[in-house]
Write a protein that holds these residues in place. Structure first.
Motif, short mmCIF file in Angstrom:
data_model
loop_
_atom_site.label_atom_id
_atom_site.label_comp_id
_atom_site.label_asym_id
_atom_site.label_seq_id
_atom_site.Cartn_x
_atom_site.Cartn_y
_atom_site.Cartn_z
N GLY A 104 0.82 -1.28 -0.11
CA GLY A 104 -0.15 0.00 0.05
C GLY A 104 0.85 1.21 -0.02
O GLY A 104 1.82 1.58 -0.75
N LYS A 105 0.59 2.18 0.99
CA LYS A 105 1.29 3.45 0.88
C LYS A 105 2.52 3.29 1.73
O LYS A 105 2.49 2.70 2.55
CB LYS A 105 0.19 4.53 1.59
N PRO A 106 3.80 3.78 1.07
CA PRO A 106 4.75 3.73 1.62
C PRO A 106 4.77 4.31 3.18
O PRO A 106 4.15 5.57 3.39
CB PRO A 106 5.70 4.51 0.98
N GLU A 107 5.59 3.57 4.08
CA GLU A 107 5.29 4.19 5.51
C GLU A 107 6.57 5.45 5.65
O GLU A 107 7.44 5.55 4.93
CB GLU A 107 5.91 3.12 6.56
N GLN A 108 6.20 6.01 6.79
CA GLN A 108 7.07 7.03 7.25
C GLN A 108 8.04 6.74 8.21
O GLN A 108 7.60 6.36 9.19
CB GLN A 108 6.27 8.17 7.72
N ILE A 109 9.30 6.78 7.90
CA ILE A 109 10.19 6.50 8.93
C ILE A 109 10.34 7.48 9.94
O ILE A 109 10.60 8.72 9.85
CB ILE A 109 11.60 6.36 8.46
#
Length: 167
Positions: A104-109
């Protein structure tokens, strides 16, 4: 992503699936070690693992945060270049990785770094008899002159008083 096998390699083949661009982002939180409060105005540079500067002069906001978006997959690190006023510079290298794929949507580190308060340097009060350089010597000479003049005046007044009484 689906490409019709019959059209593969031929002019006119079309992409009929959904494409997701897996660029990621990072959120850096900067806090005080002692008070656990957000630190504004810490300045950072962002590097690739190959030590190439991606962006410089990144400054934390009032919430102590920096957000960098649209990072291609790979390894990166933050280095603090300026500590907030009253805090020690952190020498920590904060490493992180943007993955090549995500569901899905790339995660935020999300990263967290801290700074320690600079130790207070006590100001040593000068003693009255402490001298420095020529000004101290001059001041000492002036003080000695006043002591001598004062003593002469006191002796003179006492002598004059005694002389007046004898007459």
């Amino acid at each position: 992503m689906t490409i019709n096998q019959a059209g593969a390699g031929e002019a006119g083949a079309t992409f009929t699936g959904a494409f997701t661009n897996y660029q990621g982002s990072v959120l850096l939180n900067k806090f005080s070690v002692e008070a656990k409060k957000p630190l504004e105005n810490a300045v950072f540079e962002l590097y690739t693992k190959d030590e190439k500067v991606i962006t410089s002069s990144l400054k934390t906001n009032k919430e102590g945060q920096i957000v960098v978006e649209k990072l291609a997959p790979g390894e990166y690190y933050f280095i603090e270049k300026e500590a907030p006023k009253g805090y020690e510079l952190s020498l920590e290298k904060q490493v992180f990785t943007i993955n090549k794929a995500a569901t899905g949507k790339p995660e935020q580190i999300v990263l967290t770094m801290t700074n320690k308060l600079k130790p207070e340097v006590p100001v040593k009060p000068k003693k009255l008899d402490e001298k420095e350089g020529t000004i101290g010597k001059f001041g000492e000479q002036v003080r000695n002159v006043f002591v001598i003049v004062g003593a002469v005046l006191v002796i003179g007044v006492i002598g004059y008083t005694i002389w007046k009484k004898k007459k």
